[in-house]
Design an enzyme around this catalytic site. Structure first.
Site, short mmCIF file in Angstrom:
data_model
loop_
_atom_site.label_atom_id
_atom_site.label_comp_id
_atom_site.label_asym_id
_atom_site.label_seq_id
_atom_site.Cartn_x
_atom_site.Cartn_y
_atom_site.Cartn_z
N LYS A 212 47.88 -17.39 -7.16
CA LYS A 212 47.76 -18.83 -7.37
C LYS A 212 48.84 -19.36 -8.33
O LYS A 212 49.53 -18.56 -9.00
CB LYS A 212 46.35 -19.13 -7.89
CG LYS A 212 45.24 -18.76 -6.88
CD LYS A 212 43.86 -19.12 -7.44
CE LYS A 212 42.75 -18.86 -6.43
NZ LYS A 212 41.43 -19.29 -6.97
N TYR B 294 40.14 -25.43 1.21
CA TYR B 294 38.93 -25.34 0.38
C TYR B 294 37.85 -26.34 0.82
O TYR B 294 36.99 -26.71 0.01
CB TYR B 294 39.28 -25.56 -1.09
CG TYR B 294 39.92 -24.35 -1.76
CD1 TYR B 294 39.20 -23.18 -1.98
CD2 TYR B 294 41.25 -24.39 -2.16
CE1 TYR B 294 39.78 -22.07 -2.59
CE2 TYR B 294 41.84 -23.28 -2.78
CZ TYR B 294 41.10 -22.13 -2.99
OH TYR B 294 41.67 -21.04 -3.60
N ASN C 7 42.17 -18.89 -11.99
CA ASN C 7 41.79 -17.48 -11.99
C ASN C 7 42.74 -16.56 -11.20
O ASN C 7 42.34 -15.52 -10.71
CB ASN C 7 40.35 -17.33 -11.53
CG ASN C 7 40.11 -17.91 -10.16
OD1 ASN C 7 41.06 -18.32 -9.49
ND2 ASN C 7 38.87 -17.94 -9.73
N GLU D 186 41.83 -17.86 7.28
CA GLU D 186 42.76 -18.15 6.18
C GLU D 186 44.15 -17.56 6.45
O GLU D 186 45.16 -18.19 6.13
CB GLU D 186 42.18 -17.61 4.87
CG GLU D 186 40.95 -18.38 4.43
CD GLU D 186 40.18 -17.73 3.29
OE1 GLU D 186 39.15 -18.30 2.88
OE2 GLU D 186 40.59 -16.66 2.79
N1 UDP Z 1 36.33 -22.82 -9.05
C1 UDP Z 1 36.30 -23.69 -10.14
N2 UDP Z 1 35.11 -23.87 -10.80
C2 UDP Z 1 33.97 -23.22 -10.45
C3 UDP Z 1 34.01 -22.34 -9.35
C4 UDP Z 1 35.20 -22.17 -8.68
O1 UDP Z 1 37.31 -24.30 -10.48
O2 UDP Z 1 32.93 -23.42 -11.10
C5 UDP Z 1 37.60 -22.63 -8.32
C6 UDP Z 1 38.24 -21.26 -8.63
O3 UDP Z 1 39.66 -21.41 -8.60
C7 UDP Z 1 37.74 -20.42 -7.48
C8 UDP Z 1 37.78 -21.43 -6.32
O4 UDP Z 1 37.35 -22.65 -6.91
O5 UDP Z 1 38.54 -19.28 -7.26
C9 UDP Z 1 36.88 -21.09 -5.14
O6 UDP Z 1 35.57 -20.87 -5.61
P1 UDP Z 1 34.69 -19.65 -5.05
O7 UDP Z 1 33.31 -19.87 -5.53
O8 UDP Z 1 34.92 -19.52 -3.58
O9 UDP Z 1 35.28 -18.39 -5.84
P2 UDP Z 1 36.17 -17.17 -5.34
O10 UDP Z 1 35.77 -16.85 -3.91
O11 UDP Z 1 37.62 -17.59 -5.46
O12 UDP Z 1 35.84 -16.04 -6.27
#
Ligand code: UDP
Ligand code: MG
Length: 139
Positions: free
Chosen positions: A11, A51, A114, A128
């Protein structure tokens, strides 16, 4: 049935901080083969579509801003049990909860920024990957 491919993005925060090499090193050392890879930047429309599942969440606006503010490295990776093994390698969404040695524990700043994406299912890995790459860009 588990397939052998997943999709990842390094990212904007990881690219800005110069972590591309270190993260790719870890991915290679963990036994993933790179099927496709490029440096690219998502438009707002791209990030909103990618997203879309999170469009009703309170963090959606920030997520789109973050994911479009600079280049990312997009890649398709191959390994037995790729989706599950890659999620284990990157660690929990919130780096504060990520296991020691995981990519997010090492390189992520916060739950929002992250460092890395990993597909959450074989179906989404295919969707994706196809979002970012044509068949001619996969090897
Ligand atoms: N994210 C955020 N706040 C949250 C949860 C997620 O900003 O409380 C962002 C973060 O960058 C995350 C992305 O949204 O990686 C997608 O969320 P997901 O729950 O799918 O997490 P991932 O699959 O990336 O672990
Ligand atoms: Mg997810």
């Amino acid at each position: 049935m588990a397939t052998n491919r997943t999709f990842t993005m390094l990212k904007p925060d990881a690219v800005e901080k110069g972590h591309i090499g270190a993260i790719l090193e870890k991915i290679n050392a963990s036994g993933f083969r790179i099927v496709a890879m490029k440096l690219t930047q998502m438009t707002k429309a791209d990030a909103q579509e990618f997203y879309a599942i999170h469009s009703e969440r309170p963090f959606f606006g920030e997520l789109v801003e973050y994911m479009t503010r600079g280049p990312i490295v997009a890649a398709i990776l191959e390994k037995d049990n790729a989706v599950e093994d890659f999620r284990a390698l990157i660690g929990a969404t919130n780096p504060a909860e990520a296991a020691e040695g995981t990519i997010r524990k090492l390189y992520a700043a916060s739950i929002g920024e992250n460092a890395v994406h990993g597909s959450d299912s074989d179906e989404n890995a295919a969707i994706e990957g196809a979002f970012h790459f044509s068949g001619r860009e996969m090897f």
